[in-house]
Scaffold this motif. Structure first.
Motif, PDB file in Angstrom:
ATOM      1  N   GLU A 416     -18.925  54.230 -30.445  1.00 29.01           N
ATOM      2  CA  GLU A 416     -19.823  55.292 -29.999  1.00 29.01           C
ATOM      3  C   GLU A 416     -19.854  56.386 -31.050  1.00 29.01           C
ATOM      4  O   GLU A 416     -19.270  57.457 -30.872  1.00 29.01           O
ATOM      5  CB  GLU A 416     -19.350  55.843 -28.648  1.00 29.01           C
ATOM      6  N   GLY A 418     -22.015  58.441 -31.989  1.00 27.30           N
ATOM      7  CA  GLY A 418     -22.688  59.704 -31.693  1.00 27.30           C
ATOM      8  C   GLY A 418     -23.725  60.049 -32.748  1.00 27.30           C
ATOM      9  O   GLY A 418     -24.297  59.167 -33.395  1.00 27.30           O
ATOM     10  N   THR A 419     -23.957  61.338 -32.931  1.00 34.50           N
ATOM     11  CA  THR A 419     -25.036  61.744 -33.825  1.00 34.50           C
ATOM     12  C   THR A 419     -24.576  61.939 -35.263  1.00 34.50           C
ATOM     13  O   THR A 419     -25.370  62.249 -36.124  1.00 34.50           O
ATOM     14  CB  THR A 419     -25.671  63.056 -33.334  1.00 34.50           C
ATOM     15  N   LYS A 420     -23.268  61.807 -35.475  1.00 39.11           N
ATOM     16  CA  LYS A 420     -22.798  61.908 -36.859  1.00 39.11           C
ATOM     17  C   LYS A 420     -22.123  60.582 -37.225  1.00 39.11           C
ATOM     18  O   LYS A 420     -20.904  60.535 -37.428  1.00 39.11           O
ATOM     19  CB  LYS A 420     -21.786  63.039 -36.996  1.00 39.11           C
TER      20      LYS A 420
ATOM     21  N   VAL B  91     -21.069  64.793 -29.470  1.00 43.18           N
ATOM     22  CA  VAL B  91     -21.853  65.563 -30.419  1.00 43.18           C
ATOM     23  C   VAL B  91     -23.293  65.626 -29.913  1.00 43.18           C
ATOM     24  O   VAL B  91     -23.875  64.603 -29.563  1.00 43.18           O
ATOM     25  CB  VAL B  91     -21.816  64.894 -31.798  1.00 43.18           C
ATOM     26  N   SER B 371     -27.451  61.525 -29.120  1.00 43.01           N
ATOM     27  CA  SER B 371     -27.959  60.286 -29.724  1.00 43.01           C
ATOM     28  C   SER B 371     -29.484  60.312 -29.823  1.00 43.01           C
ATOM     29  O   SER B 371     -30.131  59.279 -29.665  1.00 43.01           O
ATOM     30  CB  SER B 371     -27.539  59.066 -28.902  1.00 43.01           C
TER      31      SER B 371
END
Lengths: 847, 456
Positions: A416, A418-420, B91, B371
């Motif tokens: 997972e 995530g966005t990074k 995040v 996401s």
């Protein structure tokens, strides 16, 4: 406006308290600390609104908008408008209105002139002292349960002939004082059945009953008790009682990625059964469970005892949660240990002192955090059972513990991202690399202890390096809750440059138990939570370094107070209470059986009494404090306790002493005079009749059908499996999903220590009796057992019914019962009859 | 050997000469005595007798259903300073507007998203609380909080507290029923330290047939008459036994419990048999497990069951970390249809006024994206709604901030919600206590204020 405040004050129960410094400490300061200092502290470069609330002068001075408190005049104090959200311009705290009670406290405090003991210059927030003053330790020491025990003079009784053991004189003198007579002795069959169930959890067979009835020797019963105490079935029975106290289970409340099931828990269960069977002295029995790894001369097999801590419940800690949340979850784990140890072993509700000093017992928060520190310095890990040198053992456990976390964190970052994603993959690789390097450091084990090496090698995340196949690994919240299981992770093909993991067949079997030579255990290591990475909270475990905890007023990890060095409870301690060796587990164990020995002994003697009689002498067996019940027979409890200690803390001595008494041998039948004057049988004018617990019930049904598998020990099996005919104590015990039968029949939740079982009688239990395949299967097996005869022989229904009575109830049917049977069988099958007999009250009754 | 007893004789022997009245008849009056003995309430005149709790496991998005935030459009993709202070679990990126259109509905004109056309029609019966907040951002502890007022997996569930407080109205059925498609849910309906009779009894509402929902409900070997005859024998043996031993509470209680169980087989067969509902009603609810749960909830409160929890599961489907718009489009229709049908149906039968319905999840979701197209957990501010049992319909209560991140106006904590539901049921949450491990415990611990403004 004033009216409003008056109303508020009436509505909340604060008025009884004088408004003084203590009021400030209890009601005002904690709110200021928790809700206001964050923005209004003299320590901040720019306190919000120029308002400082952590000093007396700051609070009086007010902020940019002027004064906020006018002592003696709530109406003119702007603070109250802000707190009550009635001031349209100013509503504080912004995170949510205080409770009515808190607001009323502020109103009352201002009304009384806003007494504020704080000194300038500004102090550090030391709310430790605000945690609410509890009971004075010195006066607390005078409580009855903390007094030394001594043998008591035997009271004189009128009916001296009734007495068989010293116990009887204590009981009889109370009965005589209340003008009650004891009941007649139970008949031999009942007494024998009682003793069998009591010591083995099984009923005697018809043949055993007959032989006992034939035995005319005066010591026949005594010999029976001795024989039962020597039976291997005894350990299975009395070990199970202990497992309730120890909240034994094989998994966790949620069993997620960071708190998977315990595959070796059954080894602890087996150790308990063996130790109880061998009549290990109770003090040693408990000490081993707390600190076997630190005691001299302990066999490797006795290390299984540490499952008491090694299989204790832990909560899931998602590493993406903040440091404070993770820390709080750890404090919950430690709290469970404090609770299990203090209520289970000492009959004290120490966990009440987590947020404030105990309100009723002499237990300050300092003692609570002193004990909790022991468990913050104790970490779970598997321990090898094979012979291994101490240094290697330590390294293995530290490696296993660290690799478990790294494996989890790496899979999480990989699965997972995530966005990074870039950062996450880097972390995943970093943790994987650390795992590999730890494993590399353990290479020598490959030759000396291949099983240990194999165990560790399974914990290396099996992922491709970043950038190759991003989706190779299932997300961390997909079901591989068992980090030890290579199964799910192995789906990703290992990169070619890495040798495949040793192709060892997993010796795992049935429902998650493993037979590998390990045991779920603990070792000394301080645990810290590292929040330096805002995206991933990590753990910092320091083997051999203990961690003292700060007092946390209101249990809030964000506002730590004074440090509370690891220590024993002040009210029980003799001399310096502070622990100095490692985590302090061994010192804790030693103190329980030296400084607190009388209390610890009273607690277990009372439990054992309760398990024999269905009711303990102290009705709250895990609370010997001021909120608990007092003993019905204090002299008896003390005398028995003193003699128990003098007899080397031998449980078998205690059983014998109790079971040979005339008190124990009484009939349990109801008596009008007894019910009238002492309905709850506090005075013991009869034996307490009871319902069988689930273990004895299920086992005796299996036994009646001739189906009971007597094999002892080994991995657990699911009780729902059709072919599971083992004793119930070997059934799988789950914290997250307790077996239906166990739950139906009041098996306690193993999420926390259970003081005693409450036995209920519910319709759902009867649905099980009427309709479950288990009962039907026992009925069928029973019929096959008693009806085995040549097919051409004429059916003799009476003989069959008689044979069933002998198997199920160890007696012959009465003429009436035989008539009922024959009549019923005219329109029903033997199986239906057998089920009816198995369903009858007498089967589940324990008179 | 030839039988000397006819069935009639058998019954006579059981009943001591009462003849054909039969054991069941003789025991009928004992039903009254079987009531749980631990009840403590009510403390005052209740406005509700039952509680139905519709729980959307995983944390449904308030921003796409009940809490419109036009500002999200304006600042889409940005992270304005006022959103900076909230730590999210994962995040998160910039603000993510809802693509769903909100319109005013009913007399009250409350805005509801296009995802919920059916609930929108019933909005005048609903009180939308837009200012809920809770204390933990993780599923399991937050669900524990929601059910028991504490993050630990040990405290009694609200349903158990209610059962403890008020007992049951129907001795043939459990007082606290849980309808959930499989799974134990981490023991959310536990009795904790309360007497075990108050624990929720779980039935699997993924099935339509009662014997698949309730373990051991049906006897697969005997018909009703054979079973009665067998039970008569058991009870005859029990009477014989009690006669030789003497009167005993347990022996007596078990005789009664057996009769209750016997009746429960048929009562439950009836109440849990959804095939008995008229097609028109069935169609109103739909045919999914959640629809089964809602319909069963009505059938159960109709028969006096105190508390029914209906879970939208299994797992935690409302945990939309990704592709939230697509997911909600797929999941909302059956939830919307069934929960709206429940309100309408209860109302038509005059049951809504005595049933406190609560809808929600363990937390809400963030206005900022995760996401790219998902939303993270949001404990700071979210929406729940209540209906019936003395709650005012057609109103909203409280508000979140400009972006729907945090409850700012009239925040309602989970303890406040518990206090309010108990209040509807006539229980003072500060007086509903149980002494355990040395102190008195409450569902609301030391917190909770009844939200009086939403009560009629």
């Amino acid at each position: 406006m004033m009216k409003f405040w008056v109303l508020l004050l009436v509505a909340v129960p604060l008025r009884a308290q004088p408004v003084n410094t203590e009021f400030f400490e209890k009601e005002i300061r904690p709110v200021l600390v928790n809700k206001c200092y964050g923005c209004h502290s003299s320590k901040l470069k720019a306190p919000m609104g120029g308002l400082v609330l952590d000093t007396r002068s700051g609070l009086r001075r007010g902020g940019n908008g002027g004064t906020i408190v006018v002592p003696g005049d709530p109406k003119a104090s702007r603070l109250l408008g802000a707190l009550s959200y009635t001031d349209a311009q100013l509503r504080m705290p912004p995170t949510g209105k205080l409770t009515g009670r808190e607001i009323a406290a502020f109103a009352q405090w201002i009304e009384a002139g806003a007494p504020d003991p704080r000194e300038d210059p500004p102090e550090a927030a030391t709310p430790a002292t605000t945690a609410g003053k509890g009971m004075d330790i010195d006066s607390g020491r005078k409580w009855w349960a903390f007094q030394p025990v001594r043998e008591m003079p035997e009271p004189s009784v009128k009916d001296a002939a009734w007495r068989r053991t010293k116990i009887d004189s204590f009981v009889l003198s109370k009965l005589e004082a209340s003008r009650l007579k004891p009941s007649a002795p139970a008949d031999s069959t009942t007494l024998m059945r009682r003793a069998y169930l009591d010591l083995t959890g099984l009923k005697p067979s018809y043949e055993e009953v007959e032989a006992f009835l034939q035995d005319r020797a005066p010591d026949a019963y005594e010999r029976l008790v001795d024989r039962l105490l020597a039976s291997p079935r005894y350990g299975e029975r009395w070990g199970r009682y202990w497992l309730d106290v120890a909240r034994y289970a094989e998994d966790n409340p949620t069993s997620e990625a960071t708190n998977p099931p315990y595959p070796f828990a059954w080894r602890y269960r087996d150790w308990v059964i063996e130790a109880v069977s061998h009549d290990m002295p109770y003090d040693r029995f408990v000490k081993l469970q707390l600190a076997a790894d630190q005691m001299p001369g302990v066999s490797r097999q006795d290390l299984r005892a540490l499952g008491y801590l090694g299989t204790g419940p832990v909560y899931h800690k998602d590493a993406r949660l903040s440091k404070d949340v993770i820390e709080t979850l750890f404090t919950d784990d430690w709290d469970e240990r404090v609770d299990a140890v203090s209520r289970g072993l000492l009959g004290l509700t120490v966990a009440c002192a987590r947020c404030h000093d105990h309100k009723f017992d002499p237990i300050p928060t300092r003692d609570y955090y002193g004990l909790a520190g022991v468990f913050a310095s104790t970490v779970q890990a598997p321990r090898p059972l094979n012979d291994v040198d101490p240094e290697t053992e330590k390294r293995f456990m530290a490696a296993a513990q660290r690799m478990f976390f790294l494996n989890y964190a790496s899979n999480l970052m990989r699965g997972e991202p995530g966005t990074k994603p870039e950062e996450s993959f880097q972390k995943a690789d970093k943790y994987k690399a650390e795992c590999e390097s730890i494993l590399a450091g353990m290479e020598p084990l490959q030759d000396s202890h291949p099983e240990m090496y194999t165990y560790l090698s399974r914990m290396v995340p099996r992922q491709r390096p970043a950038g190759q196949v991003a989706q190779a690994v299932p997300p961390a919240n997909a079901p591989p809750p068992d980090p030890l299981s290579a199964g799910t992770q192995a789906k990703a093909p290992a990169p070619p440059q890495q040798p495949p993991p040793p192709a060892q067949p997993r010796p795992r079997q049935r429902g998650g138990s493993s037979t590998e030579p390990f045991t779920n255990s603990v070792f000394d290591a301080g645990l810290w939570v590292d929040g330096s990475d805002p995206d991933l909270t990590t753990l910092d475990t320091k083997p051999g370094v203990p961690r003292d905890l700060h007092i946390l007023p209101h249990g809030n990890v964000a506002t730590p107070g004074d440090l509370a060095p690891r220590r024993f409870l002040a009210v029980l301690a003799k001399g310096d209470p502070v622990f100095h060796q490692g985590s302090g587990r061994l010192e804790l164990a030693d103190r329980i059986f030296s400084d607190a020995a009388p209390l610890a002994a009273r607690v277990i003697v009372n439990r054992v009494w309760g398990w024999h009689f269905g009711k303990p002498l102290v009705a709250t067996p895990s609370d010997f404090g001021t909120q608990g019940e007092k003993p019905t027979h204090p002299e008896l409890l003390d005398d028995l306790t003193a003699r128990f200690m003098a007899h080397g803390w031998s449980l078998k001595w205690l059983h014998r002493e109790i079971m040979l008494s005339a008190t124990y041998r009484q009939s349990s039948k109801p008596r009008e005079d007894g019910l009238q004057s002492d309905a709850t049988n506090h005075l013991l004018w009869r034996m307490n009749p009871r319902r069988l617990d689930v273990e004895a019930y299920r086992d005796s049904l299996l036994e009646a059908a001739g189906a009971l598998d007597a094999a002892a020990g080994g991995p657990s099996t699911d009780l729902d499996l059709e072919n599971n005919t083992r004793r119930t104590v070997y059934g799988r015990v789950s914290r997250s999903n307790l077996n239906t039968l166990l739950r139906l029949y009041d098996f306690p939740s193993a999420n926390l220590h259970s003081p005693e079982r409450e036995l209920t009688t519910t319709p759902l239990q009867q649905l099980f009796v009427m309709n479950s395949p288990f009962i039907q299967s026992q009925a069928n097996t029973l019929v096959k057992l008693v009806d085995a005869k040549p097919a051409d022989a004429a059916p003799d229904r009476s003989a069959t019914v008689r044979a069933m009575y002998r198997r199920v109830l160890a007696r012959d049917p009465s003429a009436k019962e035989l008539d009922l049977a024959i009549s019923y069988l005219s329109g029903a099958t033997l199986q239906q009859y057998a089920q009816a007999l198995l369903s009858s009250n007498e089967v589940i009754f324990w008179p | 050997m030839i039988s000397r007893y006819s069935r009639r004789d058998l019954i006579r022997s059981l009943c001591g000469g009462l003849g054909s009245i039969g054991l069941a008849g003789m025991l009928a009056d004992e039903q009254a005595r079987a009531a749980p003995v631990h009840t403590v309430g009510p403390h005052f005149q209740p406005t509700a007798k039952h509680n139905i709790f519709l729980f959307l496991v995983g944390g449904p998005s308030q921003l796409d259903m009940f809490d419109p935030k036009p500002a999200l459009q304006k600042y889409a993709g940005q992270r304005p300073p006022s959103t900076a202070g909230f730590r999210t679990e994962r995040v998160t990126g910039g603000l993510l507007p809802s693509p769903f259109e909100f319109k005013r509905h009913g007399q009250s004109g409350i805005e509801v998203s296009e995802l919920l056309p059916n609930l929108a029609k019933s909005i005048d019966d609903i009180c939308v609380i837009r200012s809920m907040y809770t204390f933990n951002p993780t599923h399991t502890p937050a669900r524990n909080l929601f059910h028991s007022g504490n993050i630990a997996a040990t405290r009694p569930s609200m349903g158990a507290w209610i059962s403890y407080g008020l007992g049951s109205e129907n001795q043939n059925l459990p007082g606290f029923v849980v309808l959930s498609p499989g799974g134990d849910g981490g023991g959310l309906w536990r009795a904790g330290f309360l007497p075990s009779e108050h624990q929720g009894t779980q039935f699997n509402d993924a099935a339509n047939e009662p014997d698949k929902m309730i373990r051991y409900l049906q006897n697969n070997q005997l018909d009703q008459q054979q079973q009665r005859r067998q039970l008569d024998l058991v009870q005859a043996l029990n009477r014989e036994h009690e006669q030789s031993f003497g009167a005993d509470e347990f022996l007596d209680g078990r005789i009664r419990a057996m009769e209750t169980a016997y009746r429960m087989q048929f009562e439950a067969l009836d109440v849990f048999d959804l095939r008995k509902e008229p097609d028109a009603i069935r169609e109103e609810y739909g045919h999914t497990p959640f629809a089964n749960g809602c319909l069963l909830a009505r059938r159960l409160v109709e028969r006096g069951v105190r508390t029914v929890h209906v879970y939208y599961g299994p797992g935690q489907p409302w945990d939309d970390h990704k592709a939230i718009n697509k997911e909600l489009r797929g999941r909302c229709p059956d939830m919307d249809q069934a929960s709206a049908a429940l309100i309408r149906d209860l109302k038509q039968r005059g049951l809504l006024q005595e049933t406190a319905v609560v809808w929600g999840g363990e937390f809400g979701r963030t206005p900022v994206s995760e996401s790219g197209d998902g939303r993270d957990h949001n404990p700071y501010g979210f929406t729940m709604w209540m209906a019936g049992g003395g709650v005012k319909g057609g109103m909203t209560y409280g508000a979140t901030d400009e972006f729907g991140f945090q409850a700012v106006d009239k925040p309602v904590s989970i303890h406040d919600l518990h206090a309010t539901v108990l209040h509807q049921l006539g229980i003072d949450h500060e007086k509903l206590t149980y002494r355990y491990a040395g102190r008195d415990f409450r569902l609301t611990d030391v917190y909770g204020e009844v939200v009086k403004d939403i009560l009629a």
